[in-house]
Structures are given as structure tokens and as C-alpha cells.
Design a protein around this motif. Structure first.
Motif, short mmCIF file in Angstrom:
data_model
loop_
_atom_site.label_atom_id
_atom_site.label_comp_id
_atom_site.label_asym_id
_atom_site.label_seq_id
_atom_site.Cartn_x
_atom_site.Cartn_y
_atom_site.Cartn_z
N ARG A 112 23.36 53.29 -65.71
CA ARG A 112 24.06 53.99 -66.68
C ARG A 112 23.32 53.33 -67.96
O ARG A 112 23.29 54.08 -68.92
CB ARG A 112 25.71 53.77 -66.62
N ASP A 113 23.46 52.00 -68.27
CA ASP A 113 23.06 51.03 -69.42
C ASP A 113 21.33 50.85 -69.46
O ASP A 113 21.15 49.90 -70.37
CB ASP A 113 23.74 50.04 -69.41
N VAL A 114 20.72 51.70 -68.96
CA VAL A 114 19.28 51.66 -69.17
C VAL A 114 18.98 51.82 -70.57
O VAL A 114 19.30 52.57 -71.23
CB VAL A 114 18.39 52.47 -68.02
N GLU A 115 17.90 50.78 -71.02
CA GLU A 115 17.59 50.79 -72.44
C GLU A 115 16.55 51.86 -73.14
O GLU A 115 16.35 51.81 -74.12
CB GLU A 115 17.14 49.24 -72.76
N SER A 116 15.95 52.35 -72.14
CA SER A 116 14.72 53.31 -72.66
C SER A 116 14.40 54.58 -71.77
O SER A 116 14.89 54.27 -70.34
CB SER A 116 13.53 52.79 -72.95
N GLU A 117 14.14 55.51 -71.84
CA GLU A 117 13.50 56.38 -70.92
C GLU A 117 12.41 55.81 -70.07
O GLU A 117 12.45 56.15 -68.74
CB GLU A 117 13.02 57.72 -71.59
N GLU A 118 11.61 55.10 -70.46
CA GLU A 118 10.47 54.48 -69.68
C GLU A 118 11.58 53.75 -68.52
O GLU A 118 10.87 53.54 -67.26
CB GLU A 118 9.50 53.59 -70.51
N ASP A 119 12.29 52.76 -68.82
CA ASP A 119 13.07 52.11 -67.87
C ASP A 119 13.61 52.97 -66.96
O ASP A 119 13.75 52.59 -65.59
CB ASP A 119 14.14 51.13 -68.51
N ARG A 120 14.27 54.09 -67.34
CA ARG A 120 15.02 55.01 -66.42
C ARG A 120 13.95 55.62 -65.64
O ARG A 120 13.98 55.63 -64.34
CB ARG A 120 15.70 55.99 -67.38
N LEU A 121 12.78 55.90 -66.03
CA LEU A 121 11.55 56.43 -65.10
C LEU A 121 11.34 55.47 -64.07
O LEU A 121 10.99 55.84 -62.83
CB LEU A 121 10.42 56.89 -65.87
N VAL A 122 11.24 54.10 -64.41
CA VAL A 122 10.99 53.22 -63.33
C VAL A 122 11.80 53.21 -62.33
O VAL A 122 11.61 53.10 -61.02
CB VAL A 122 10.84 51.84 -63.84
N MET A 123 13.16 53.21 -62.71
CA MET A 123 14.34 53.33 -61.82
C MET A 123 14.33 54.59 -60.72
O MET A 123 14.42 54.30 -59.63
CB MET A 123 15.74 53.22 -62.44
N VAL A 124 13.96 55.60 -61.31
CA VAL A 124 13.76 57.06 -60.74
C VAL A 124 12.60 56.74 -59.55
O VAL A 124 12.68 57.37 -58.43
CB VAL A 124 13.52 58.03 -61.52
N LYS A 125 11.45 56.25 -59.94
CA LYS A 125 10.40 56.13 -59.21
C LYS A 125 10.60 55.22 -58.01
O LYS A 125 10.38 55.57 -56.75
CB LYS A 125 9.26 55.38 -59.95
N TYR A 126 11.53 54.19 -58.34
CA TYR A 126 11.82 53.27 -57.07
C TYR A 126 12.81 54.07 -56.02
O TYR A 126 13.04 53.76 -54.78
CB TYR A 126 12.32 51.86 -57.55
N ALA A 127 13.73 54.68 -56.71
CA ALA A 127 14.81 55.52 -55.99
C ALA A 127 14.17 56.25 -55.12
O ALA A 127 14.56 56.70 -53.87
CB ALA A 127 15.77 56.25 -57.04
N LYS A 128 13.01 57.25 -55.45
CA LYS A 128 12.50 58.02 -54.87
C LYS A 128 11.70 57.49 -53.74
O LYS A 128 11.59 57.84 -52.61
CB LYS A 128 11.41 58.92 -55.46
N LEU A 129 11.07 56.12 -53.99
CA LEU A 129 10.22 55.40 -52.68
C LEU A 129 11.31 55.04 -51.81
O LEU A 129 11.03 55.18 -50.81
CB LEU A 129 9.62 54.06 -53.51
N GLY A 130 12.58 54.56 -52.16
CA GLY A 130 13.68 54.14 -51.41
C GLY A 130 13.95 55.47 -50.42
O GLY A 130 14.12 55.24 -49.16
N ARG A 131 14.25 56.46 -50.92
CA ARG A 131 14.62 57.70 -50.17
C ARG A 131 13.60 58.08 -49.33
O ARG A 131 13.83 58.54 -48.07
CB ARG A 131 14.93 58.78 -51.09
N GLN A 132 12.25 57.79 -49.90
CA GLN A 132 11.13 58.58 -48.93
C GLN A 132 10.91 57.56 -47.51
O GLN A 132 10.89 58.03 -46.40
CB GLN A 132 9.72 58.32 -49.52
#
Length: 396
Positions: A112-132
Motif C-alpha cells: 500500500r505504501d510503496v514509494e514509487s511506481e518503479e517500486d510497485r513494478l518490482v513488487m509485481v514482478k516478484y509476485a508473478k514469480l512467486g505465483r509461477q
């Protein structure tokens, strides 16, 4: 319980308005698998009725899981150990419920409190990897376990009873202490019941694995975000460098404490997984050899798929443990590789502390006995092969 560093609202440069959908994406698989067995930790249990319902349902599911611990046949020892691993994970979710819930809440706050869109994209990238990783494991495990439970009994040789009638062998060939399961329709009911309850155990194993993979990937994400902030620290000279460096230290400490909480919550699961999978692999390999000797092609394929799925499970767990260690080490490397000599004097000591702390990388351990790493995976493979040779000599 170790407290996470609080989020400073004055430092939040970017508001993630999609944090609820992001969190739902991160947790969806684990939630679907763990909800039916009653150990999903984010449900509220404040009311007396909810607490009673929780205790009743988890006790009922635990009793069903224990139903399988009466097998005496060599070829089903692997299934028995796998069921025991499911029970260990089930009780881990219950005993460490508060710690696991705290990890998930912190994850939600950080998304929720991610500081930038770039940081959010990093989180989404690792979330996708975990789901895969989770979907791959689920596909392999269910692809081998369900045919083992359902199809193999249908194609196996029929059991001839004393009255010359025949029966399908049970998915788990079992001798139960308090009752006999030969008469109809109790035999048919037990046949279907074993399939249903074994599916619950599969869901528990897969759900906890999904939760572990998701949490570890999120910890890797936190370390990568900290490293990215260090690498871009001197890019904008108009910012308050002292304030920005304080944020970097906060991010680093948050990653360290989140990893410590994962280690505290799941280190016994890691131990049982590594030891249990070693035993499971050797007995599944024995099953492959026996089915091949008996010219049972279908059985050979099923046992082989199960061996691959367990090996992939151990390899994935070991590799993400190595990935976490590597990401924590990269913080120190990034600190050294930037133009540290251009730092303001008041930040130099803080940078040195970050380097020193990174020399002791964050690791996950199996019961605090040994690290979860690729070296551990190699040890599992070698030990299971040694056990297989011993079993073959005993069974010969």
C-alpha cells in the motif's frame, strides 16, 4: 514478536491506489488452498462463535489427516510421510498463526505504501514469480498424486475375497486397528473418503508452499528495492540526501526484519520438508524400480512424475533460499560500487553500517541446523540415493 519499522507517511512519495488488488493477486493461490482446511491466518476470530468454529474445524481436519497414519506397506511409506508433512504444516499454520498473520499484514502495508511506481513494478514482478513457482509445483504434484490416488487403483489387479467376489484396491493399502474394511458399502465409502481426504492434504501442502514462496519472494523484493534506492542515491542532488539515506536504512531494516519473521514462522517447516522429502524421494525411486520390474508402465510413469515433482519442490525451495541470500548480499555490493566517496560526511558512517550488516547475509534455515540453499538440495539428492541403495539391499 519483533516489530517492523513503522511507515512514515511524510516519506511516502507515491500512493498505491491498487494495493488491495495487488495484495489479492499475491495471496490468491494460498488463500484458495488454505481456506478449506481452516488455517488461512487472515480471517477474523474475535468473536466467541468464530473461535469455537475455528477450533472445531481444525480439530476435525486434523483427525482426518491422522486417519492415514496406519499404513504398513513399503510402497505407500512415501504417501504416509507426505501426509505427515501435511500435518506438520497444518499445525505450523495454527501454532504460528499470529506471526504469519503479522507477516501478511506487513506485506499489505508495504504494498500500500510503496514509494514509487518503479517500486510497485518490482513488487509485481516478484509476485508473478512467486505465483509461477506455485502453479508449477501444484501442477506437478496434482499431476502425479491424483492419478496415484484415482487411476492406479482402477488399473491395478483386483482383490479376490474369500467369497470369490472382487474389489478394487484402496488408494492407500491400509490395515486399520479398530475396524475391518472389507464389507460393502463401507469399503466403497472408504475408497471415496481416502481420495477426498488425500486431496485435502495435497491442498494443505500446496497452500503452505504457496504462502512460503510468496513471502520469500516479497523479502527478495524488499532487498531489491533497497538496492535500487542505493544505486540511485546520488542521482538527484536537489533532494535532502540525509533524509533519503534515512529512508534507505529504513527499507533495509524492514527487509531484514521481514526475513527474520519468515525464518521464525517456518524454520521447522523447512526442516521437516528437507528431511521428509529425502525419505519420500528414496521410496518413490524404489516404487519406480518395482513398477518397472513388474512391467507396470503406467505405475512407473506415475511414480516418476511424483519423483520429479518432489525434486522440483526441494530445488525450488533451495533456489529461492539462495536467491534471498544473494539479494541481501547485493546490498553491500551496491553500497561499495556507488560513488561512496562523494557522500556527505554525516552519511558515511551509516553507509559503512549497511556494508557491515550485508556481510552477514539473511538466510533461511532448516530448524536452525543448516541453511536452505542449493547445497542443501545436493545433499538431499545424495542422501536419498544412499537410502535407496540401503532399501534395495534390505528388500532383496
Amino acid at each position: 514478536m519483533a516489530d517492523m519499522l513503522p511507515t512514515d507517511a511524510s516519506h511516502t512519495l507515491f500512493r498505491n491506489i491498487n494495493y488491495r488488488s495487488d495484495m489479492e493477486y499475491v495471496m490468491k493461490v494460498a488463500k484458495i488452498l488454505l481456506t478449506p482446511v481452516g488455517v488461512w491466518p487472515l480471517y477474523k476470530t474475535d468473536s466467541t462463535f468464530e473461535k469455537i468454529r475455528y477450533v472445531f474445524w481444525t480439530s476435525f481436519i486434523f483427525s482426518l489427516m491422522c486417519f492415514y497414519l496406519f499404513h504398513i506397506y513399503m510402497k505407500v511409506i512415501a504417501a504416509q510421510v507426505f501426509s505427515l508433512l501435511g500435518i506438520v504444516k497444518f499445525w505450523t499454520m495454527i501454532i504460528n498463526k499470529d506471526d504469519i498473520k503479522y507477516c501478511l499484514k506487513e506485506m499489505e502495508i508495504q504494498i500500500r505504501d510503496v514509494e514509487s511506481e518503479e517500486d510497485r513494478l518490482v513488487m509485481v514482478k516478484y509476485a508473478k514469480l512467486g505465483r509461477q513457482l506455485t502453479i508449477m509445483y501444484i501442477g506437478l504434484l496434482y499431476g502425479g498424486a491424483l492419478p496415484y490416488h484415482i487411476i492406479m487403483p482402477l488399473v491395478a489387479d483386483k482383490i479376490v475375497r474369500e467369497d470369490n467376489t472382487t474389489q478394487l484396491p484402496l488408494p492407500y493399502l491400509s490395515d486399520y486397528i479398530f475396524f475391518v474394511v472389507e464389507s460393502s458399502p463401507f469399503y466403497e465409502i472408504l475408497f471415496v473418503t481416502q481420495i477426498i481426504f488425500s486431496t485435502l492434504i495435497l491442498s494443505t501442502n500446496c497452500g503452505v508452499y504457496s504462502l512460503i514462496a510468496t513471502c520469500i519472494m516479497h523479502a527478495c523484493c524488499l532487498f531489491e528495492i533497497s538496492r535500487r534506492h542505493i544505486e540511485t542515491f546520488l542521482n538527484n542532488e536537489t533532494d535532502d540526501l540525509h533524509k533519503r539515506f534515512g529512508q534507505i536504512v529504513v527499507h533495509h531494516m524492514r527487509a531484514l526484519r521481514f526475513t527474520e519473521m519468515i525464518e521464525k514462522s517456518f524454520n521447522f517447516v523447512f526442516l521437516s520438508e528437507m528431511v521428509g522429502c529425502t525419505i519420500i524421494i528414496c521410496f518413490l525411486e524404489y516404487g519406480v524400480l518395482k513398477e518397472w520390474e513388474d512391467n507396470q508402465i503406467f505405475g512407473t510413469i506415475i511414480y516418476f512424475i511424483l519423483v520429479i515433482s518432489i525434486l522440483v519442490n526441494v530445488f525450488t525451495l533451495s533456489s529461492i533460499g539462495d536467491r534471498l541470500k544473494e539479494e541481501s548480499i547485493k546490498i553491500g555490493e551496491a553500497s561499495y560500487c556507488i560513488n561512496w566517496y562523494a557522500f556527505p560526511a554525516k552519511n558515511v558512517n551509516g553507509l559503512v553500517m549497511v556494508m557491515i550488516r550485508s556481510n552477514r547475509p539473511s538466510t533461511l534455515t532448516a530448524g536452525k541446523i543448516f541453511d536452505i540453499s542449493l547445497q542443501g538440495f545436493c545433499d538431499v539428492c545424495k542422501t536419498s540415493a544412499a537410502y535407496l541403495n540401503f532399501i534395495r539391499m534390505v528388500a532383496a
